[in-house]
Design an enzyme around this catalytic site. Structure first.
Site, PDB file in Angstrom:
ATOM      1  N   ASN A 144      72.407  15.853  25.290  1.00 38.97           N
ATOM      2  CA  ASN A 144      72.499  15.734  23.833  1.00 38.97           C
ATOM      3  C   ASN A 144      73.583  16.683  23.338  1.00 38.97           C
ATOM      4  O   ASN A 144      73.578  17.872  23.688  1.00 38.97           O
ATOM      5  CB  ASN A 144      71.165  16.116  23.176  1.00 38.97           C
ATOM      6  CG  ASN A 144      71.122  15.762  21.704  1.00 38.97           C
ATOM      7  OD1 ASN A 144      71.205  14.584  21.349  1.00 38.97           O
ATOM      8  ND2 ASN A 144      71.027  16.754  20.846  1.00 38.97           N
ATOM      9  N   GLU A 145      74.502  16.166  22.572  1.00 40.73           N
ATOM     10  CA  GLU A 145      75.542  16.997  21.940  1.00 40.73           C
ATOM     11  C   GLU A 145      76.033  18.130  22.842  1.00 40.73           C
ATOM     12  O   GLU A 145      75.901  19.314  22.519  1.00 40.73           O
ATOM     13  CB  GLU A 145      75.040  17.561  20.607  1.00 40.73           C
ATOM     14  CG  GLU A 145      74.848  16.492  19.555  1.00 40.73           C
ATOM     15  CD  GLU A 145      74.583  17.064  18.158  1.00 40.73           C
ATOM     16  OE1 GLU A 145      74.156  18.222  18.042  1.00 40.73           O
ATOM     17  OE2 GLU A 145      74.814  16.326  17.177  1.00 40.73           O
ATOM     18  N   CYS A 150      80.733  29.139  28.201  1.00 46.30           N
ATOM     19  CA  CYS A 150      80.060  30.195  28.966  1.00 46.30           C
ATOM     20  C   CYS A 150      81.124  31.060  29.642  1.00 46.30           C
ATOM     21  O   CYS A 150      82.164  30.552  30.067  1.00 46.30           O
ATOM     22  CB  CYS A 150      79.141  29.559  30.009  1.00 46.30           C
ATOM     23  SG  CYS A 150      78.270  30.779  31.016  1.00 46.30           S
ATOM     24  N   CYS A 152      80.226  33.488  32.135  1.00 48.31           N
ATOM     25  CA  CYS A 152      79.513  34.234  33.177  1.00 48.31           C
ATOM     26  C   CYS A 152      80.377  34.347  34.437  1.00 48.31           C
ATOM     27  O   CYS A 152      81.440  33.745  34.543  1.00 48.31           O
ATOM     28  CB  CYS A 152      78.184  33.551  33.491  1.00 48.31           C
ATOM     29  SG  CYS A 152      78.364  32.079  34.491  1.00 48.31           S
ATOM     30  N   CYS A 155      81.068  31.031  36.150  1.00 48.19           N
ATOM     31  CA  CYS A 155      82.117  30.269  35.474  1.00 48.19           C
ATOM     32  C   CYS A 155      83.487  30.877  35.796  1.00 48.19           C
ATOM     33  O   CYS A 155      84.453  30.158  36.035  1.00 48.19           O
ATOM     34  CB  CYS A 155      81.875  30.254  33.964  1.00 48.19           C
ATOM     35  SG  CYS A 155      80.566  29.092  33.488  1.00 48.19           S
ATOM     36  N   GLU A 303      73.306   9.374  15.305  1.00 44.43           N
ATOM     37  CA  GLU A 303      72.436  10.135  14.404  1.00 44.43           C
ATOM     38  C   GLU A 303      73.071  10.246  13.033  1.00 44.43           C
ATOM     39  O   GLU A 303      74.286  10.418  12.898  1.00 44.43           O
ATOM     40  CB  GLU A 303      72.237  11.571  14.908  1.00 44.43           C
ATOM     41  CG  GLU A 303      71.447  11.736  16.164  1.00 44.43           C
ATOM     42  CD  GLU A 303      71.313  13.217  16.537  1.00 44.43           C
ATOM     43  OE1 GLU A 303      71.374  14.078  15.644  1.00 44.43           O
ATOM     44  OE2 GLU A 303      71.175  13.491  17.737  1.00 44.43           O
ATOM     45  N   GLU A 351      63.262  22.304  12.446  1.00 45.39           N
ATOM     46  CA  GLU A 351      63.606  21.011  11.855  1.00 45.39           C
ATOM     47  C   GLU A 351      62.485  20.399  11.022  1.00 45.39           C
ATOM     48  O   GLU A 351      62.506  19.205  10.719  1.00 45.39           O
ATOM     49  CB  GLU A 351      64.104  20.053  12.941  1.00 45.39           C
ATOM     50  CG  GLU A 351      65.536  20.421  13.331  1.00 45.39           C
ATOM     51  CD  GLU A 351      66.098  19.650  14.493  1.00 45.39           C
ATOM     52  OE1 GLU A 351      65.343  18.911  15.146  1.00 45.39           O
ATOM     53  OE2 GLU A 351      67.304  19.815  14.772  1.00 45.39           O
ATOM     54  N   LYS A 352      61.517  21.232  10.624  1.00 45.38           N
ATOM     55  CA  LYS A 352      60.388  20.635   9.888  1.00 45.38           C
ATOM     56  C   LYS A 352      60.788  20.169   8.496  1.00 45.38           C
ATOM     57  O   LYS A 352      60.079  19.380   7.895  1.00 45.38           O
ATOM     58  CB  LYS A 352      59.191  21.582   9.846  1.00 45.38           C
ATOM     59  CG  LYS A 352      59.382  22.900   9.164  1.00 45.38           C
ATOM     60  CD  LYS A 352      58.062  23.687   9.254  1.00 45.38           C
ATOM     61  CE  LYS A 352      58.185  25.109   8.748  1.00 45.38           C
ATOM     62  NZ  LYS A 352      59.181  25.923   9.478  1.00 45.38           N
TER      63      LYS A 352
HETATM   64  C1  GLA Z   1      71.853  17.218  16.005  1.00 47.70           C
HETATM   65  C2  GLA Z   1      70.926  17.003  17.182  1.00 47.70           C
HETATM   66  C3  GLA Z   1      69.550  16.570  16.814  1.00 47.70           C
HETATM   67  C4  GLA Z   1      69.063  17.248  15.574  1.00 47.70           C
HETATM   68  C5  GLA Z   1      70.055  17.048  14.452  1.00 47.70           C
HETATM   69  C6  GLA Z   1      69.615  17.664  13.153  1.00 47.70           C
HETATM   70  O1  GLA Z   1      72.680  16.193  15.726  1.00 47.70           O
HETATM   71  O2  GLA Z   1      71.465  16.127  18.134  1.00 47.70           O
HETATM   72  O3  GLA Z   1      68.714  16.852  17.905  1.00 47.70           O
HETATM   73  O4  GLA Z   1      68.894  18.600  15.833  1.00 47.70           O
HETATM   74  O5  GLA Z   1      71.268  17.647  14.818  1.00 47.70           O
HETATM   75  O6  GLA Z   1      70.534  17.441  12.133  1.00 47.70           O
HETATM   76 ZN    ZN Z   2      78.583  30.205  33.169  1.00 45.84          ZN
END
Ligand code: GLA
Ligand code: ZN
Length: 668
Positions: A144-145, A150, A152, A155, A303, A351-352
């Site tokens: 994800n994203e 890094c 370290c 690296c 998203e 994120e609530k």
């Molecule tokens: C990112 C993440 C998600 C979430 C959103 C919230 O895009 O990929 O998991 O945290 O931000 O805006």
């Molecule tokens: Zn590293």
């Protein structure tokens, strides 16, 4: 019938399973057909080194299949479990200040950690094997994203190996980095250290004493993360050769060279989170940049929030109609999937208060749900009409990540020089003229375009100038700006006068570059047009065959060229010597558009605040009109058009504020 993918990130693991049925019911009520699952479930799937438990994910996948919802199945490797960090601290990153992190946050595994790669590979293999034939599986979502960096020791060691592979010898490396400066000559590979605040940098990521080192580290870091992605990609492909694979990107995200990444991604997807004050043309630019990563192919909006984010300083609600408008903006620019973050709002952690389809109240009787449901109904109504349709452009803007890094690592001439800001200024001028733009990398063919614009192309990579030369000789129009053609791919200045390899094509020689402090400006005087303000940088140049179109109005270089145009072969090469204001750029775009005969999207007058784009499929044109303004706007057409959303046939349309129309020329 086939339709666009519609849905979002779904995290049922945060909930007792008794609400899952309600989730399914509400998703279907909103006419959703895709859920992104398993993004942050690694700790649930693997409680220790040897114990895996997929029973909950099995249930979730089965439930999706039973409800006719496709899974965008994430590999879950974006955040590792706490036990792993405790047992194998090599997984933890070292930051720019040299501090080793502790367990926390997410997206922060050291990309060169053997532990991370080993456990990630094992998990992905198990997932691929387990779900390869699952009826819900539609697309893989790797991690994800990806992002960050890094510093370290692992690296650092991997960096030396990467350098050795790239340069082959220390002699070549010393030459590339110009290490005779400040007594930096390296005699052994292990003398080279990672460039951060403990070594070549002083306080900031953009101030480095050695651009060559820092630039290579950025390349290396992007490659290291890419290697993690590729590792997962290869495993997934081995099990499911026919299931597409994506990873969600973030628009113009600086640390990763997405153009390089895109070659290994089946479908581009990205996350769009504009602030309430982000210019609409900036959002449009990000869509076009993402579309350009795989030209000719639709992308996914992986998203967006249906209403608010939680992480901005002020999280304004999306006003009624805005989610729909922004969704259509993505579609208008090439998206074939609209997904949200997220389906059900969390009750705990950061994120609530992030927007979701289903709010804390737990039912669908909310403004946000109703808007999502009515948009879902529209997507169902559109069916497959727009799927796989193309966005075609006659203009390309060159965008290059390595140029971005090098440009902003440069010490001088101005710390205010921002690559994306300058690119956006050009993009925005075309946007305001309703002229579609593609983004291309420096490696792509230019022949299909009439106009190619390369704002602040500081770095000219091997072969690029030759390509531009052929393009212009054969009739193309090339536009570039101040601070272009200065260095080669090593960040070494190309000698013999700026703008280096572009000098002949542009027919100019830039002798000096003046940086204007904030709040100061100069003037561009364009005879027959107007006087415009300019700022940031002013090149002092001499024409060598180019026609002078406009000159500076002030200072000791008053009267020197500020805009030139060089007839070259069948085409023309323009040089914009300074950062002109928006009015100037609009005039420049208008001049070039009428010179080369650029077609605007739509036959009719489009009011300001209305965005017009076009997607084409099987010879049919679909025009999108998006009213971003706060006023009602009417648009008069030449001929009759059918509005796909209302089925009205008319010669004009009145769009309410935030209103959208998708028009097809009526066969009457
Ligand atoms: C990112 C993440 C998600 C979430 C959103 C919230 O895009 O990929 O998991 O945290 O931000 O805006
Ligand atoms: Zn590293």
């Amino acid at each position: 019938m086939k339709k666009m993918a519609y849905g979002g990130d779904y995290n049922p693991e945060q909930w007792e399973s008794t609400v899952w049925n309600e989730d399914m019911k509400l998703m279907k009520q909103a006419q959703m057909n895709m859920a992104t699952v398993n993004v942050f479930s690694w700790a649930l799937l693997q409680r220790d080194e040897v114990t895996y438990d997929f029973s909950q994910l099995d249930e979730i996948m089965d439930m999706l299949a039973e409800n006719g919802i496709q899974a965008c199945l994430a590999t879950g490797t974006a955040m590792y479990p706490a036990w792993m960090a405790k047992a194998y601290p090599d997984i933890l990153r070292v930051d720019f200040d040299g501090r080793k992190r502790k367990y926390g946050l997410r997206h922060n595994a050291c990309p060169n950690s053997p532990t991370y790669r080993l456990f990630a590979a094992k998990l992905v293999e198990k997932l691929a094997n387990r779900y390869k034939s699952h009826p819900a599986l539609a697309i893989w979502h790797v991690s994800n994203e990806y992002g960050g960096d890094c510093f370290c020791e692992r690296c650092e060691a991997a960096f030396r190996v990467w350098l050795n592979k790239k340069y082959g010898s220390l002699e070549k490396l010393n030459e590339a980095w110009n290490t005779s400066f400040w007594s930096h000559t390296f005699y052994a590979w292990d003398e080279i250290v990672a460039p951060n605040n403990l070594s070549e940098h002083l306080g900031s990521e953009t101030f480095t004493a050695f651009q060559g080192i820092s630039l290579d580290y950025k390349r290396f870091n992007s490659d290291s993360l890419l290697a993690c992605y590729q590792m997962e990609y290869d495993i997934l492909k081995a099990y499911t050769s026919d299931v597409p694979i994506t990873t969600n990107m973030m628009g113009a995200y600086k640390p990763l060279d997405y153009q390089k990444w895109a070659k290994f991604i089946d479908v581009i997807s990205w996350d769009n989170y504009p602030s309430v004050d982000t210019p609409v043309s900036e959002v449009a630019m990000h869509h076009d940049l993402m579309r350009g990563l795989k030209s000719g192919q639709p992308f996914m909006l992986m998203e967006q929030t249906p209403s608010v984010t939680n992480w901005q300083p002020y999280n304004a609600l999306k006003r009624p109609g805005v989610m729909r408008l922004q969704s259509y903006q993505a579609i208008a620019r090439g998206a074939d999937a609209i997904l949200f973050f997220q389906i059900r709002r969390s009750i705990g952690a950061c994120e609530k208060f992030h927007g979701a389809l289903i709010d804390h109240v737990g039912h669908g009787e909310t403004r946000v749900f109703r808007e999502c449901a009515s948009f879902g109904a529209e997507l169902s109504q559109l069916g497959d009409t727009l799927l796989d349709s193309q966005v075609l452009a006659e203009v390309a803007i060159v965008f290059d990540w390595e140029n971005w890094w090098a440009l902003e690592l440069s010490s001088g001439p101005s710390r205010d020089l921002s690559y994306t800001k300058e690119v956006w200024k050009y993009y925005d001028a075309f946007y305001r003229k309703q002229i579609t733009v593609d983004f291309v990398s420096v490696d792509e063919a230019l022949e299909r375009y009439k106009v190619v614009v390369a704002p602040v192309l500081y770095m000219t990579k091997p072969g690029f100038a030759e390509k531009v030369k052929r393009f212009v000789e054969r009739g193309g129009t090339f536009v570039t700006t101040f601070f272009s053609g200065i260095v080669d791919e090593r960040d070494l200045v190309i000698r013999g006068g700026y703008p280096g390899e572009l000098r002949e094509i542009l027919g100019i020689w830039v002798e000096e570059i003046d940086a204007l402090p904030p709040g100061t400006d100069n003037e561009i005087i364009w005879p027959g047009k107007d006087r415009y303000s300019c700022s940031l940088l002013c090149d002092l140049l001499h024409p060598e065959g180019a026609e002078v179109k406009a000159v500076y109005g002030k200072d000791f270089y008053k009267g020197m060229p500020a805009l030139t145009c060089n007839p070259f072969g069948e085409g023309k090469a323009w040089y914009v010597a300074t950062s002109g204001d928006g009015v100037f750029l609009e005039e420049l775009v208008a001049t070039i558009a009428s010179d080369v005969g650029l077609s605007s999207i739509f036959n009719g007058e489009i009011p300001a605040g209305v965005e017009a784009t076009e997607r084409i499929k099987e010879g049919k044109s679909y025009v999108f009109l998006l009213n971003h303004s706060t006023e009602e706007q009417s648009v008069q057409f030449c001929g009759k058009y059918l509005d796909l959303l209302t089925s009205n046939i008319s010669t004009y349309i009145v769009l309410e504020s935030k209103g959208v129309a998708i028009l097809r020329k009526a066969n009457v």
